[in-house]
Design a protein around this motif. Structure first.
Motif, mmCIF file in Angstrom:
data_model
loop_
_atom_site.group_PDB
_atom_site.id
_atom_site.type_symbol
_atom_site.label_atom_id
_atom_site.label_comp_id
_atom_site.label_asym_id
_atom_site.label_seq_id
_atom_site.Cartn_x
_atom_site.Cartn_y
_atom_site.Cartn_z
ATOM 1 N N SER A 130 4.521 -0.325 3.894
ATOM 2 C CA SER A 130 3.695 -0.096 2.710
ATOM 3 C C SER A 130 4.147 1.190 2.013
ATOM 4 N N THR A 131 3.991 1.188 0.706
ATOM 5 C CA THR A 131 4.363 2.366 -0.078
ATOM 6 C C THR A 131 3.389 3.493 0.240
ATOM 7 N N PHE A 132 3.930 4.658 0.655
ATOM 8 C CA PHE A 132 3.045 5.753 1.037
ATOM 9 C C PHE A 132 3.282 7.041 0.221
ATOM 10 N N ARG B 295 10.068 5.731 -4.539
ATOM 11 C CA ARG B 295 8.809 5.296 -3.914
ATOM 12 C C ARG B 295 9.127 4.955 -2.467
ATOM 13 N N TYR B 296 8.649 5.840 -1.548
ATOM 14 C CA TYR B 296 8.997 5.740 -0.129
ATOM 15 C C TYR B 296 8.080 4.734 0.571
ATOM 16 N N GLN C 58 2.357 -3.559 -0.364
ATOM 17 C CA GLN C 58 3.196 -4.087 0.712
ATOM 18 C C GLN C 58 4.660 -4.163 0.301
ATOM 19 N N VAL C 59 5.519 -3.827 1.271
ATOM 20 C CA VAL C 59 6.974 -3.939 1.084
ATOM 21 C C VAL C 59 7.504 -4.691 2.304
ATOM 22 N N VAL C 60 8.148 -5.832 2.070
ATOM 23 C CA VAL C 60 8.700 -6.645 3.164
ATOM 24 C C VAL C 60 10.215 -6.662 3.014
#
Length: 322
Positions: A253-255, A273-274, A318-320
């Motif tokens: 997830s982007t944090f 965007r980490y 969400q990042v997959v």
């Protein structure tokens, strides 16, 4: 007898005085001496008076005389000396002129007309198009790419970097060569409407490492397709430690988001965007058709600006990666 001698001597003196007076009147230059410095009983008889020179009839031709002492101390008439004639002074040469001559004006010549470059003909339907092409056909291709979700900015009829990135993403989705040029095979894939599908569903970002594509998914449907470049798999050293340039698979997830150029030990990241430690989606100047990063997912700088402008990766999204 004595009286006769005295009378004779006295007569001699009188005669000498008379001669002296006569010489003075004739010389015009003063008294003339005929002997010693004084008068005595032993003075010799004066010599006959010299005949004066004839006077010149022309005043300008008269030569003046001067008197100079003789070496023996006895005053004698000096030798006449010619007075040097004073010649007129020579005229001085005129000073050189300080006025600069007027520059010569070249005769006017008719400039040769610059030949106009022959304009490149605009491509038409069926032609191969690439960066630098323009025209109505280019705009048609751009609009078709946008309709399928391949982001290339606003269609304007100019085949630039964004259009090349969109064509490359289409080629990746279709399994074609990745050169960003719309040739016959790529044109067929465009006409066929080839586009990738979501593997996870839901909403978020999917990073397809095998095809090097970044997909924006909303409600299980792919809305935006971007060309990306992930970890190269090469070994590298950072701060004395050995690493492998990988983009790990998984769900994240982007944090954290940095809204400027973030300078890191491995390079500069544009508005990153980490989502996994130091791994981020960020803008870069070069996005080739193959894996080339240290682990991040690169997209073009304009594409990253678009992500920020439309908030496609909000904090917590969400990042997959697969």
């Amino acid at each position: 007898m004595i009286h006769e001698r005295l009378d004779s001597t006295r007569s001699t003196k009188v005669l000498a005085a008379a001669l002296m007076v006569a010489a003075t009147a004739l010389s015009g230059c003063g008294a003339v001496s005929f002997g010693g410095s004084g008068s005595s009983a032993s003075d010799p008889v004066a010599a006959p008076l010299a005949t004066p020179p004839a006077a010149s009839s022309s005043p300008s031709q008269a030569e003046p005389t001067t008197e100079a002492p003789s070496p023996s101390g006895t005053d004698v008439a000096a030798t006449p000396t010619k007075v040097p004639t004073t010649s007129a002074p020579k005229p001085k040469p005129a000073p050189p002129s300080t006025t600069k001559p007027a520059p010569m004006t070249p005769s006017p010549t008719t400039p040769k007309p610059t030949p106009k470059p022959t304009p490149k003909p605009q491509p038409t339907a069926g032609d191969t198009i690439q960066v630098g092409d323009s025209g109505a056909y280019v705009r048609t291709v751009q609009e078709r790419l946008s309709a399928l979700g391949y982001w290339n900015g606003t269609p304007d009829g100019q085949f630039g970097m964004l259009t090349s990135q969109a064509v490359m993403a289409l080629q990746k989705a279709a399994g074609l060569g990745r050169d960003g040029v719309l040739g016959p095979s790529t044109r067929q894939a465009l006409q066929a409407g080839i586009r990738p599908q979501s593997r996870i569903g839901g909403s978020g970002i999917e990073i397809d490492k095998a095809r090097q594509l970044l997909l924006v998914v909303r409600g299980g449907r792919v809305t935006t397709i971007l060309n990306t470049s992930t970890g190269s798999g090469e070994h590298y050293t950072s701060e004395g430690q050995q690493y492998v340039a990988l983009t790990p698979a998984g769900t994240f997830s982007t944090f954290r988001a940095v809204d400027h150029l973030d300078k890191g030990p491995l390079g500069d990241l544009w508005r990153p965007r980490y989502f996994n430690g130091g791994i981020a989606v960020h803008g870069a100047g070069s996005i080739p058709g193959y894996p080339a990063s240290h682990g991040c997912a690169r997209v073009s700088n304009p594409a990253m600006d678009m992500i920020w402008a439309t908030n496609l990766m909000p904090i917590g999204s969400q990042v997959v990666v697969y």
